[in-house]
Scaffold this active site. Structure first.
Site, PDB file in Angstrom:
ATOM      1  N   LYS A 232       0.847  -1.194   0.000  1.00  0.00           N
ATOM      2  CA  LYS A 232       0.000   0.000   0.000  1.00  0.00           C
ATOM      3  C   LYS A 232       0.881   1.243   0.000  1.00  0.00           C
ATOM      4  O   LYS A 232       1.801   1.352   0.826  1.00  0.00           O
ATOM      5  CB  LYS A 232      -0.903   0.005   1.231  1.00  0.00           C
ATOM      6  CG  LYS A 232      -1.727   1.268   1.406  1.00  0.00           C
ATOM      7  CD  LYS A 232      -2.529   1.200   2.695  1.00  0.00           C
ATOM      8  CE  LYS A 232      -3.328   2.459   2.943  1.00  0.00           C
ATOM      9  NZ  LYS A 232      -2.465   3.622   3.274  1.00  0.00           N
ATOM     10  N   SER A 254      -1.805   4.473  -3.572  1.00  0.00           N
ATOM     11  CA  SER A 254      -2.258   5.288  -2.443  1.00  0.00           C
ATOM     12  C   SER A 254      -1.250   6.386  -2.161  1.00  0.00           C
ATOM     13  O   SER A 254      -0.039   6.181  -2.307  1.00  0.00           O
ATOM     14  CB  SER A 254      -2.429   4.401  -1.197  1.00  0.00           C
ATOM     15  OG  SER A 254      -2.727   5.179  -0.047  1.00  0.00           O
ATOM     16  N   HIS A 256      -1.719   7.914   0.916  1.00  0.00           N
ATOM     17  CA  HIS A 256      -2.012   8.004   2.348  1.00  0.00           C
ATOM     18  C   HIS A 256      -3.086   9.054   2.639  1.00  0.00           C
ATOM     19  O   HIS A 256      -3.096   9.676   3.708  1.00  0.00           O
ATOM     20  CB  HIS A 256      -0.735   8.331   3.135  1.00  0.00           C
ATOM     21  CG  HIS A 256      -0.562   7.493   4.369  1.00  0.00           C
ATOM     22  ND1 HIS A 256       0.162   6.326   4.396  1.00  0.00           N
ATOM     23  CD2 HIS A 256      -1.034   7.655   5.628  1.00  0.00           C
ATOM     24  CE1 HIS A 256       0.145   5.818   5.602  1.00  0.00           C
ATOM     25  NE2 HIS A 256      -0.595   6.599   6.376  1.00  0.00           N
ATOM     26  N   GLY A 288      -8.114   6.932  -1.949  1.00  0.00           N
ATOM     27  CA  GLY A 288      -7.885   8.364  -2.015  1.00  0.00           C
ATOM     28  C   GLY A 288      -8.945   9.120  -2.796  1.00  0.00           C
ATOM     29  O   GLY A 288      -9.010   9.028  -4.014  1.00  0.00           O
ATOM     30  N   GLY A 289      -9.802   9.849  -2.082  1.00  0.00           N
ATOM     31  CA  GLY A 289     -10.766  10.729  -2.729  1.00  0.00           C
ATOM     32  C   GLY A 289     -12.041  10.085  -3.214  1.00  0.00           C
ATOM     33  O   GLY A 289     -12.869  10.757  -3.836  1.00  0.00           O
ATOM     34  N   VAL A 290     -12.252   8.803  -2.950  1.00  0.00           N
ATOM     35  CA  VAL A 290     -13.468   8.123  -3.404  1.00  0.00           C
ATOM     36  C   VAL A 290     -14.644   8.597  -2.553  1.00  0.00           C
ATOM     37  O   VAL A 290     -14.689   8.351  -1.347  1.00  0.00           O
ATOM     38  CB  VAL A 290     -13.318   6.594  -3.316  1.00  0.00           C
ATOM     39  CG1 VAL A 290     -14.635   5.913  -3.688  1.00  0.00           C
ATOM     40  CG2 VAL A 290     -12.187   6.109  -4.215  1.00  0.00           C
ATOM     41  N   GLY A 310     -11.237   5.295   3.310  1.00  0.00           N
ATOM     42  CA  GLY A 310     -10.672   5.544   4.626  1.00  0.00           C
ATOM     43  C   GLY A 310     -11.545   6.460   5.451  1.00  0.00           C
ATOM     44  O   GLY A 310     -12.340   6.020   6.280  1.00  0.00           O
ATOM     45  N   ARG A 311     -11.445   7.760   5.209  1.00  0.00           N
ATOM     46  CA  ARG A 311     -12.241   8.712   6.005  1.00  0.00           C
ATOM     47  C   ARG A 311     -13.742   8.442   5.937  1.00  0.00           C
ATOM     48  O   ARG A 311     -14.430   8.565   6.969  1.00  0.00           O
ATOM     49  CB  ARG A 311     -11.931  10.140   5.557  1.00  0.00           C
ATOM     50  CG  ARG A 311     -10.522  10.624   5.943  1.00  0.00           C
ATOM     51  CD  ARG A 311     -10.313  12.061   5.506  1.00  0.00           C
ATOM     52  NE  ARG A 311      -8.996  12.599   5.860  1.00  0.00           N
ATOM     53  CZ  ARG A 311      -7.928  12.538   5.067  1.00  0.00           C
ATOM     54  NH1 ARG A 311      -8.020  11.952   3.874  1.00  0.00           N
ATOM     55  NH2 ARG A 311      -6.773  13.054   5.452  1.00  0.00           N
TER      56      ARG A 311
END
Length: 375
Positions: A232, A254, A256, A288-290, A310-311
């Site tokens: 990753k 990624s 991060h 990232g950004g999805v 993630g977030r």
């Protein structure tokens, strides 16, 4: 709040912001430097335009995909993020239950507040993968690999874009304490008798975690586990080729989430280069950004086998625990299914590179996505 109350990831993010204490929101939202990479992750998806195919039978859509030999109902998995306890009392236990309810995978992070075994017990039917740190003591690493396999984790993820961790480079004074109890049972066999984040605790982490890791460490992991290994944090085509040469099974493109080196490219922009470099010798994923199902569709069209979030996972967890995580995944599933129908794709295999073009093909100038900047 009911499962049907919110209809977008942005809605859930707003709910999370209202529920999370300021310290938790700040921790989850942190970006490196001025946040250029974080913002670019979001804006990059708008630079790709869809070219739908029409008059196809899309009355039934199948969003399932096989990743690392395991069937997922959706091409969206939960990426590794730290300290879910800030978002919800059940922490990673709730996250695992939400992922299992949607029959998709969760990567449990080493910075989790619950152990590998506790998470496995909480969601025994779940698809579990483990993000393992590199340690100075290879015997510790071997024990971790054996623990993961014994607890039913079916892949090992290694983060390679973090040569030094925040506990080594963060010069800000440590907090005296946290408002919630924290522990890191997947790093320490016996929890240190110090407050998490304190100078003394950071010293304990520095004593066991290897910084920086090298290709030799990746080779050692590959040689010492029967499980698939995923790297990753890859943005370089040359690194992707080197990973494949060492028998790595998957590459997670990624940056991060914009929390490490600022100024690196958006992940979707480098994805096609990584796919070409790998040449089908390993699976390729993206994070990232999805934020929408259309984002997922574009990433799949450009060569990702699945995407990781993630977030948004943490927002769902803060919004409503396990059900909130499930809701995040359901929103993305519904949006992806509808986007597939509107672009003539009845199954994931129908999503081909010809489905997307970069806006520069049409001479469309770049426009900053101001509306996306908060989340």
């Amino acid at each position: 709040m009911s499962m049907t109350a919110l209809t977008s990831i942005a809605d859930v993010a707003k709910s999370a912001r209202e529920k999370l204490p300021d310290y938790a929101w700040a921790y989850y939202s942190r970006t490196s430097a001025d946040g250029q990479t974080y913002q670019d992750n979001l804006e990059a998806y708008r630079r790709y335009r869809l070219i739908p195919r029409n008059l196809r039978d899309v009355s039934i859509r199948d969003t399932s995909v096989t990743v690392l030999g395991t069937r997922l109902d959706i091409p969206v998995a939960i990426g590794p993020t730290a300290i879910h306890r800030f978002a919800h009392p059940d922490a990673e236990l709730a996250t695992a239950k939400g992922a299992a309810a949607m029959n998709t995978a969760m990567v449990l992070g080493s910075w989790a507040n619950h152990s590998l075994e506790e998470v496995a017990e909480a969601a025994p039917s779940g698809i579990r993968w483990f993000y393992m740190l590199f340690y100075k003591d290879r015997r510790r690493m071997k024990r971790q690999l054996e623990r993961a396999e014994h607890a039913g984790y079916t892949a090992i993820f290694l983060t390679v874009d973090q040569p030094f961790f925040p506990f080594s480079v963060d010069k800000r004074p440590p907090p005296a304490s946290y408002p919630v109890p924290l522990r890191l049972p997947n790093i320490f066999d016996v929890e240190p008798p110090h407050t998490v984040g304190s100078t003394e605790y950071r010293a304990c982490l520095s004593a066991v975690v290897k910084e920086p890791a090298t290709w030799e460490d990746v080779e050692w992991v590959r040689e010492n586990t029967r499980l698939p290994v995923v790297l990753k944090g890859v943005l370089s085509a040359e690194d992707a080729r080197m990973a494949v040469e060492r028998g790595v099974n998957g590459i997670l493109v990624s940056n991060h989430g914009g929390r490490e080196q600022d100024g690196v490219p958006a992940t979707i922009d480098v994805l096609p280069d990584i796919v070409r470099a790998v040449g089908g010798k390993a699976e390729v994923y993206l994070d990232g950004g999805v934020r929408t199902g259309t984002d997922v569709l574009k990433a799949l069209a450009l060569g990702a086998r699945c995407v990781f979030i993630g977030r948004p996972t943490l927002w769902g967890l803060a919004h409503n625990g396990a059900e909130g995580v499930q809701q995040i995944l359901q929103i993305l599933t519904d949006e992806l299914s509808l986007a597939m129908a509107r672009t003539g794709c009845a199954k994931i295999a129908d999503i081909q590179p010809s489905l997307v073009v970069h806006q520069s093909y049409y001479g469309i100038p770049a426009v900053r996505a101001v509306q996306m900047s908060k989340y």
